[in-house]
Scaffold this active site. Structure first.
Site, mmCIF file in Angstrom:
data_model
loop_
_atom_site.group_PDB
_atom_site.id
_atom_site.type_symbol
_atom_site.label_atom_id
_atom_site.label_comp_id
_atom_site.label_asym_id
_atom_site.label_seq_id
_atom_site.Cartn_x
_atom_site.Cartn_y
_atom_site.Cartn_z
ATOM 1 N N GLU A 442 3.396 1.714 -5.791
ATOM 2 C CA GLU A 442 1.895 0.819 -5.829
ATOM 3 C C GLU A 442 1.884 0.250 -7.124
ATOM 4 O O GLU A 442 0.652 -0.295 -7.506
ATOM 5 C CB GLU A 442 0.828 1.811 -5.686
ATOM 6 C CG GLU A 442 0.530 2.107 -4.492
ATOM 7 C CD GLU A 442 0.705 1.121 -3.345
ATOM 8 O OE1 GLU A 442 0.068 -0.184 -3.683
ATOM 9 O OE2 GLU A 442 1.336 1.008 -2.340
HETATM 10 C C1 LIG Z 1 9.522 6.847 -3.335
HETATM 11 C C2 LIG Z 1 8.891 5.462 -3.319
HETATM 12 C C3 LIG Z 1 8.299 4.981 -2.205
HETATM 13 C C4 LIG Z 1 7.870 3.682 -2.411
HETATM 14 N N1 LIG Z 1 6.904 3.131 -1.237
HETATM 15 C C5 LIG Z 1 7.243 1.750 -1.068
HETATM 16 C C6 LIG Z 1 6.416 1.083 -0.021
HETATM 17 O O1 LIG Z 1 6.195 1.999 0.966
HETATM 18 N N2 LIG Z 1 6.417 -0.066 0.095
HETATM 19 C C7 LIG Z 1 7.107 -1.241 -0.587
HETATM 20 O O2 LIG Z 1 6.970 -2.344 -0.720
HETATM 21 N N3 LIG Z 1 7.578 -0.502 -1.929
HETATM 22 C C8 LIG Z 1 7.606 0.784 -1.971
HETATM 23 N N4 LIG Z 1 8.203 1.379 -3.180
HETATM 24 C C9 LIG Z 1 8.620 0.471 -4.209
HETATM 25 C C10 LIG Z 1 7.814 0.352 -5.533
HETATM 26 O O3 LIG Z 1 6.477 0.084 -5.201
HETATM 27 C C11 LIG Z 1 8.591 -0.101 -6.741
HETATM 28 O O4 LIG Z 1 9.557 0.854 -6.816
HETATM 29 C C12 LIG Z 1 7.524 -0.396 -7.797
HETATM 30 O O5 LIG Z 1 6.759 -1.444 -7.536
HETATM 31 C C13 LIG Z 1 8.520 -0.973 -9.073
HETATM 32 O O6 LIG Z 1 9.301 -1.915 -8.706
HETATM 33 P P1 LIG Z 1 10.859 -1.850 -8.973
HETATM 34 O O7 LIG Z 1 11.576 -0.329 -8.687
HETATM 35 O O8 LIG Z 1 11.817 -2.905 -8.460
HETATM 36 O O9 LIG Z 1 10.931 -1.787 -10.765
HETATM 37 P P2 LIG Z 1 11.067 -3.122 -11.354
HETATM 38 O O10 LIG Z 1 10.199 -4.240 -10.868
HETATM 39 O O11 LIG Z 1 12.460 -3.471 -11.514
HETATM 40 O O12 LIG Z 1 10.492 -2.586 -13.027
HETATM 41 C C14 LIG Z 1 11.421 -1.826 -13.832
HETATM 42 C C15 LIG Z 1 10.377 -1.448 -14.999
HETATM 43 O O13 LIG Z 1 10.162 -2.655 -15.752
HETATM 44 C C16 LIG Z 1 8.763 -2.665 -15.969
HETATM 45 N N5 LIG Z 1 8.351 -4.335 -15.554
HETATM 46 C C17 LIG Z 1 8.832 -4.952 -14.742
HETATM 47 N N6 LIG Z 1 8.140 -6.234 -14.924
HETATM 48 C C18 LIG Z 1 7.252 -6.183 -16.030
HETATM 49 C C19 LIG Z 1 6.320 -7.126 -16.667
HETATM 50 N N7 LIG Z 1 6.186 -8.322 -16.252
HETATM 51 N N8 LIG Z 1 5.797 -6.693 -17.740
HETATM 52 C C20 LIG Z 1 5.985 -5.436 -18.187
HETATM 53 N N9 LIG Z 1 7.015 -4.234 -17.631
HETATM 54 C C21 LIG Z 1 7.337 -4.829 -16.389
HETATM 55 C C22 LIG Z 1 8.046 -1.826 -14.956
HETATM 56 O O14 LIG Z 1 6.933 -1.492 -15.044
HETATM 57 C C23 LIG Z 1 9.241 -0.795 -14.839
HETATM 58 O O15 LIG Z 1 8.780 0.014 -15.827
HETATM 59 C C24 LIG Z 1 8.522 2.795 -3.355
HETATM 60 C C25 LIG Z 1 9.199 3.365 -4.403
HETATM 61 C C26 LIG Z 1 9.627 4.596 -4.291
HETATM 62 C C27 LIG Z 1 10.240 5.093 -5.486
#
Ligand SMILES: Cc1cc2nc3c(=O)[nH]c(=O)nc-3n(C[C@H](O)[C@H](O)[C@H](O)COP(=O)(O)OP(=O)(O)OC[C@H]3O[C@@H](n4cnc5c(N)ncnc54)[C@H](O)[C@@H]3O)c2cc1C
Length: 590
Positions: A442
């Site tokens: 989220e």
């Molecule tokens: C069990 C599970 C259930 C999920 N359910 C859903 C779902 O139902 N629907 C859906 O669409 N998604 C879902 N997700 C996805 C989830 O919302 C994302 O994993 C999350 O938003 C982070 O995206 P990412 O994993 O690509 O990390 P990234 O975006 O790659 O981020 C990696 C790190 O970099 C940091 N970061 C990135 N950009 C910035 C910035 N501009 N400034 C500072 N820090 C930054 C982040 O905070 C994080 O610590 C789910 C994930 C999991 C693991």
């Protein structure tokens, strides 16, 4: 595995005594006919039975069995299907849904208490329903009348579920770069093509149909977030009369193997020219999706409180029972080999931290719920707009602070158990694993913090913060005897830091990002101080009526103000150190 008992007395205290919700409901025409104190209590009691009796018993077996994938079909753990059917018969998916389409129209102030019970009983089970309720909200707010009348009734009934399809392998936080495409068709529908990952409940065996809300781009869409549209894509096609037809071109490629919430299916979803219907306007999809995301953000925050409550209940029972060492002041259980560990200062520190943060969070969730109800139902335009501003300001605080402190509480709960907290039998290690994801999905808590400081404070020159601060300040002045002075001091610290950051942000591009997480925590402690001052004021007036209950509230308030609120001092110091210390290393020096 210990039992979960919903903290009904505490929930009624918050709802009726601290926020006097029934008085508010009586003056809001849309709620006056729907709910009063007795209805609310009856719902809470029924919710306690459903969550404690039906859902909690599946939590451990669900974790051990996990969701299974075979050839595109997902099977939830044994017992989930039957329990979900019983659960949906009670109308819980549509608890605060629109009554025009079969929802129960209950206020959010009440729904947050129910959600807390649900997550405490089992995070995995809770998620199937939470995604459905959030999807309904977005459809109700932005879809055409035709889509609403076709999809909402079976979704509220729980025969169909919802999912939220945002994330792609290369696009998580930055949704502006998604690749999923939507091609307009002659009949007004769209063909949606692309692959989404991490989709909670994207496939399952609990419901007849799954309604995916999918972010995609039209072929001529502008680059970035302003080119995203939102589509409703059913798993099974739906006829004009609501009957189910052919399978749509949507499939589940696999599910993830993960640290926790193992009974919740986290799916790779493939859309291969699937039929979809536009929700809201072209290229305005992200704004429409935010209706669902904001709902889910508060809901996921509440996952933090629910898990912390479950952990606290077990930890207290264990600490009363487990005999180790003697109390520093001399033996307490003289007839036993040792004293129960609840005598030790450090065990009390952990239990009181859990109690103070969980109860502060419960009150703050109800407060945010109140603002959501006012934003939706108040007649007065000013009152509605103020509430909307507060919801926008406080939602990221709720999501991130509830879950950061929720994990802290669950780790304390595990620690109270010593080595027994690390093994499976007592359920504490599962709570730590299950609550951890709430800091990540989220929108990570880091992103919530950026949203709070960058968009909700700095971007509007602190206007929304001033609104909140005025309310807190007025309360603090009126309640000097019950922590008003300490509340005011903490509020002034938040205001001073905010003012300093507003200045820094004018010239220093990294100022917001460097301070944001500590700033969100500072904000969270001030918000909880406001909640504890409100709870203490009620408790002091009623102490004579029930010393055990209200005296307990006052003692916990004292712990919060003297042992936890001072954390704001170190947060201020970290924030004022600025961004420079973060950039002392080149990337290759890490
Ligand atoms: C069990 C599970 C259930 C999920 N359910 C859903 C779902 O139902 N629907 C859906 O669409 N998604 C879902 N997700 C996805 C989830 O919302 C994302 O994993 C999350 O938003 C982070 O995206 P990412 O994993 O690509 O990390 P990234 O975006 O790659 O981020 C990696 C790190 O970099 C940091 N970061 C990135 N950009 C910035 C910035 N501009 N400034 C500072 N820090 C930054 C982040 O905070 C994080 O610590 C789910 C994930 C999991 C693991």
């Amino acid at each position: 595995m210990p039992e979960f008992n919903a903290p009904l007395r505490d929930m009624r205290f918050v709802l009726h005594e601290v926020f006097q919700a029934p008085n508010l409901w009586a003056r809001l025409p849309a709620l006056a006919e729907t709910v009063d104190a007795d209805t609310a209590d009856a719902i809470l009691e029924e919710a306690a039975k459903v969550t404690g009796g039906l859902i909690a018993p599946l939590n451990r077996s669900g974790d051990e069995e996990g969701a299974q994938w075979h050839d595109g079909v997902v099977t939830t753990p044994q017992g989930f299907k039957e329990a979900y059917a019983t659960y949906t018969e009670g109308g819980w998916v549509g608890l605060s849904g629109n009554p025009e389409y079969g929802g129960m129209g209950m206020p959010k102030m009440l729904a947050v208490a129910f959600e807390e019970m649900l997550y405490a009983a089992g995070s995995s089970f809770a998620l199937y329903s939470a995604l459905s309720s959030g999807a309904c909200l977005a459809i109700d707010a932005h879809a055409s009348e035709e889509l609403k009348s076709t999809y909402l009734p079976p979704m509220y009934e729980g025969r169909w579920a919802g999912s939220m399809c945002l994330t792609e392998a290369h696009a998580g936080t930055d949704l502006g770069i998604i690749r999923t495409r939507a091609e307009p068709q002659a009949d007004g529908s769209y063909k949606v093509t692309g692959s989404k990952i991490f989709i909670t409940g994207g496939e399952q065996d609990l419901t007849e149909n799954i309604i995916h809300l999918v972010l995609a781009k039209l072929p001529d869409a502008p680059a970035g977030p302003k080119g995203i549209s939102l589509f409703l894509v059913p798993k099974v096609m739906v006829g004009a009369d609501g009957s189910l037809g052919e399978r749509n071109a949507v499939s589940c490629g696999s599910i993830e193997h993960k640290m926790g919430i193992k009974a919740s299916a986290t799916c790779v979803m493939n859309f291969d020219g699937a039929t979809g219907y536009l929700i809201g306007e072209v290229n305005r999809g992200l704004a429409a999706m935010f209706t669902m995301m904001n709902y889910e953000r508060l809901s996921i925050g509440i996952q933090g409180i629910g898990c912390a409550e479950a952990s606290y209940q077990s930890a207290v029972a264990y600490a009363r029972d487990r005999l180790q060492s003697r109390a520093p002041t001399g033996p307490v259980a003289k007839d036993k080999l040792a004293d129960p560990i609840i005598v030790h200062p450090d065990v009390r520190r952990m239990l009181l931290t859990m109690k103070a943060m969980t109860e502060g969070g419960r009150a703050f969730a109800c407060y945010v719920g109140q603002q959501l109800d006012l934003a939706k139902y108040a007649d007065d335009t000013d009152e509605r707009q103020n509430a909307e501003a507060l919801v926008a300001l406080l939602t990221p605080v709720a999501k991130a602070f509830f879950t950061d402190t929720g994990l802290e509480s669950c780790v304390h709960g595990q620690q109270v158990f010593g080595g027994h907290g690390y093994i499976r039998e007592w359920g504490q290690e599962q709570l730590v694993r299950d609550v951890r994801i709430a800091q990540i999905y989220e929108g990570t808590n880091g992103i919530q913090a950026l949203d709070l400081l960058g968009r909700k404070v700095v971007a509007n020159g602190g206007a929304a913060l001033r609104l909140f601060a005025a309310e807190v300040r007025a309360f603090a002045h009126d309640h000097e005897a019950t922590y008003g002075a300490l509340l005011l001091e903490a509020l002034e610290r938040l205001e001073a830091v905010s003012g300093w950051l507003l200045e820094q942000a004018k010239t220093e591009p990294n100022a917001v990002g460097a301070a944001s997480v500590e700033y969100l925590h500072l904000f969270g402690y001030v918000a909880y101080a406001y909640m504890w001052a409100r709870m203490a004021a009620v408790a002091q007036n009623k102490q004579a009526e029930d010393e055990a209950f209200y005296g307990g509230k006052l003692a916990t308030a004292e712990f919060f103000f003297t042992r936890l609120l001072p954390r704001t001092l170190s947060l201020e110091a970290s924030i004022r150190a600025g961004s420079q210390p973060l950039y002392g290393l080149a990337a290759e020096q890490f």
